[in-house]
Design a protein around this motif. Structure first.
Motif, PDB file in Angstrom:
ATOM      1  N   ARG A   1       0.840  -1.203   0.000  1.00 39.80           N
ATOM      2  CA  ARG A   1       0.000   0.000   0.000  1.00 39.80           C
ATOM      3  C   ARG A   1       0.875   1.253   0.000  1.00 39.80           C
ATOM      4  O   ARG A   1       0.609   2.216  -0.719  1.00 39.80           O
ATOM      5  N   GLN A   2       1.964   1.222   0.790  1.00 40.94           N
ATOM      6  CA  GLN A   2       2.871   2.366   0.851  1.00 40.94           C
ATOM      7  C   GLN A   2       3.610   2.560  -0.467  1.00 40.94           C
ATOM      8  O   GLN A   2       3.816   3.698  -0.907  1.00 40.94           O
ATOM      9  N   VAL A   3       4.003   1.465  -1.105  1.00 43.69           N
ATOM     10  CA  VAL A   3       4.681   1.553  -2.407  1.00 43.69           C
ATOM     11  C   VAL A   3       3.758   2.212  -3.435  1.00 43.69           C
ATOM     12  O   VAL A   3       4.197   3.072  -4.214  1.00 43.69           O
ATOM     13  N   ILE A   4       2.496   1.830  -3.439  1.00 49.07           N
ATOM     14  CA  ILE A   4       1.533   2.417  -4.373  1.00 49.07           C
ATOM     15  C   ILE A   4       1.336   3.905  -4.083  1.00 49.07           C
ATOM     16  O   ILE A   4       1.330   4.735  -4.993  1.00 49.07           O
ATOM     17  N   ALA A   5       1.209   4.250  -2.806  1.00 48.86           N
ATOM     18  CA  ALA A   5       1.025   5.656  -2.428  1.00 48.86           C
ATOM     19  C   ALA A   5       2.244   6.490  -2.810  1.00 48.86           C
ATOM     20  O   ALA A   5       2.100   7.609  -3.333  1.00 48.86           O
ATOM     21  N   ASP A   6       3.437   5.965  -2.576  1.00 49.79           N
ATOM     22  CA  ASP A   6       4.667   6.683  -2.932  1.00 49.79           C
ATOM     23  C   ASP A   6       4.767   6.878  -4.443  1.00 49.79           C
ATOM     24  O   ASP A   6       5.186   7.945  -4.917  1.00 49.79           O
ATOM     25  N   ALA A   7       4.393   5.849  -5.193  1.00 51.06           N
ATOM     26  CA  ALA A   7       4.432   5.943  -6.655  1.00 51.06           C
ATOM     27  C   ALA A   7       3.456   7.013  -7.147  1.00 51.06           C
ATOM     28  O   ALA A   7       3.783   7.816  -8.028  1.00 51.06           O
TER      29      ALA A   7
ATOM     30  N   GLY B   1       4.902  -1.024  -9.909  1.00 51.06           N
ATOM     31  CA  GLY B   1       5.232  -2.399 -10.252  1.00 51.06           C
ATOM     32  C   GLY B   1       4.122  -3.380  -9.944  1.00 51.06           C
ATOM     33  O   GLY B   1       4.370  -4.549  -9.631  1.00 51.06           O
ATOM     34  N   VAL B   2       2.878  -2.908 -10.032  1.00 52.80           N
ATOM     35  CA  VAL B   2       1.712  -3.776  -9.791  1.00 52.80           C
ATOM     36  C   VAL B   2       0.724  -3.567 -10.934  1.00 52.80           C
ATOM     37  O   VAL B   2       0.939  -2.749 -11.824  1.00 52.80           O
ATOM     38  N   SER B   3      -0.371  -4.296 -10.895  1.00 53.16           N
ATOM     39  CA  SER B   3      -1.404  -4.134 -11.912  1.00 53.16           C
ATOM     40  C   SER B   3      -2.395  -3.054 -11.493  1.00 53.16           C
ATOM     41  O   SER B   3      -2.518  -2.733 -10.302  1.00 53.16           O
ATOM     42  N   ALA B   4      -3.108  -2.512 -12.480  1.00 52.13           N
ATOM     43  CA  ALA B   4      -4.128  -1.500 -12.181  1.00 52.13           C
ATOM     44  C   ALA B   4      -5.211  -2.051 -11.253  1.00 52.13           C
ATOM     45  O   ALA B   4      -5.646  -1.363 -10.321  1.00 52.13           O
ATOM     46  N   PRO B   5      -5.684  -3.315 -11.463  1.00 54.93           N
ATOM     47  CA  PRO B   5      -6.665  -3.865 -10.516  1.00 54.93           C
ATOM     48  C   PRO B   5      -6.136  -3.947  -9.084  1.00 54.93           C
ATOM     49  O   PRO B   5      -6.911  -3.813  -8.129  1.00 54.93           O
TER      50      PRO B   5
ATOM     51  N   GLN C   1      -0.626   4.517 -14.917  1.00 54.76           N
ATOM     52  CA  GLN C   1       0.706   5.058 -14.635  1.00 54.76           C
ATOM     53  C   GLN C   1       1.132   4.750 -13.204  1.00 54.76           C
ATOM     54  O   GLN C   1       2.285   4.402 -12.953  1.00 54.76           O
ATOM     55  N   ILE C   2       0.203   4.898 -12.291  1.00 59.49           N
ATOM     56  CA  ILE C   2       0.503   4.601 -10.888  1.00 59.49           C
ATOM     57  C   ILE C   2       0.880   3.129 -10.731  1.00 59.49           C
ATOM     58  O   ILE C   2       1.851   2.779 -10.054  1.00 59.49           O
ATOM     59  N   ALA C   3       0.105   2.252 -11.380  1.00 55.40           N
ATOM     60  CA  ALA C   3       0.372   0.821 -11.303  1.00 55.40           C
ATOM     61  C   ALA C   3       1.757   0.498 -11.870  1.00 55.40           C
ATOM     62  O   ALA C   3       2.530  -0.256 -11.254  1.00 55.40           O
TER      63      ALA C   3
END
Length: 202
Positions: A13-19, A42-46, A36-38
């Motif tokens: 969750r923190q990695v996504i927020a930082d990205a 380094g994760v998928s949009a879902p 773009q965030i995904a």
């Protein structure tokens, strides 16, 4: 959920927020997409949707965290010798300091028109509610100590604090060169005026 899984989930969750924050700073909030965030995280949009719901919710999380830190710090400093005006000024000052560090002026300028009306304002309601609740608890502390009049409507006072602090902060955050000292003086004057009607014996 095990402790390890919970930590892994929080880390992702923190990695996504930082990205998302990095992209918001570079491209702006509106221009940034979930894809773009995904990719940045380094994760998928879902997966992004699963963790947050959407980019508005990511922004809400990014805005709430500085205030949560400020509220914890203000609470830890509160003691029986505290003064209501000083305590309110400290809470507002800590929130301002952490929020200015959290996001650049360019992003605040983009967000400013949407923070008080429209869809974003509805998304951000939990952010405002959290600040109002913390302010309410602070004022109730002083009311129970007999420092504020028993007739004071604490809910109204906490809401007024939050609304005015929001407007004053946006004005500060969108300045080319934020004048923190002038802002602090202005907020202390406003809060002194507000407290004047609440203090016992006034």
């Amino acid at each position: 959920m095990t402790g390890l899984r919970a930590r892994q989930k929080e880390q992702r969750r923190q990695v996504i927020a930082d990205a998302a924050l990095a992209l918001f700073k570079t491209h702006g909030f509106v221009a940034t997409t979930l894809e773009q965030i995904a990719n940045q995280a380094g994760v998928s949009a879902p997966t992004v949707v699963n963790y947050f719901g959407g980019k508005q919710e990511i922004l809400l999380a990014l805005l709430k965290e500085p205030d949560k830190r400020a509220m914890r710090e203000a609470r830890s400093r509160l003691d029986d010798n505290a003064d209501p005006l000083d305590a309110l000024c400290e809470l507002e000052g800590l929130m301002t300091s952490y929020q200015l560090r959290a996001m650049p002026a360019s992003l605040w300028r983009e967000l400013a028109p949407f923070l008080f009306t429209g869809e974003l304002s509805e998304t951000f309601q939990p952010w405002n509610t959290a600040v109002i609740e913390e302010t309410r608890a602070l004022l109730l502390h002083f009311q129970r100590q007999g420092m504020l009049r028993a007739s004071v409507d604490i809910d109204v006072a906490a809401t007024v604090f939050n609304q005015y602090a929001n407007m004053a902060f946006i004005r500060l955050a969108t300045e080319v060169t934020p004048d923190r000292e002038a802002h602090a003086r202005h907020m202390r004057s406003f809060l002194a005026l507000m407290c004047h009607g609440m203090l016992k014996g006034e």
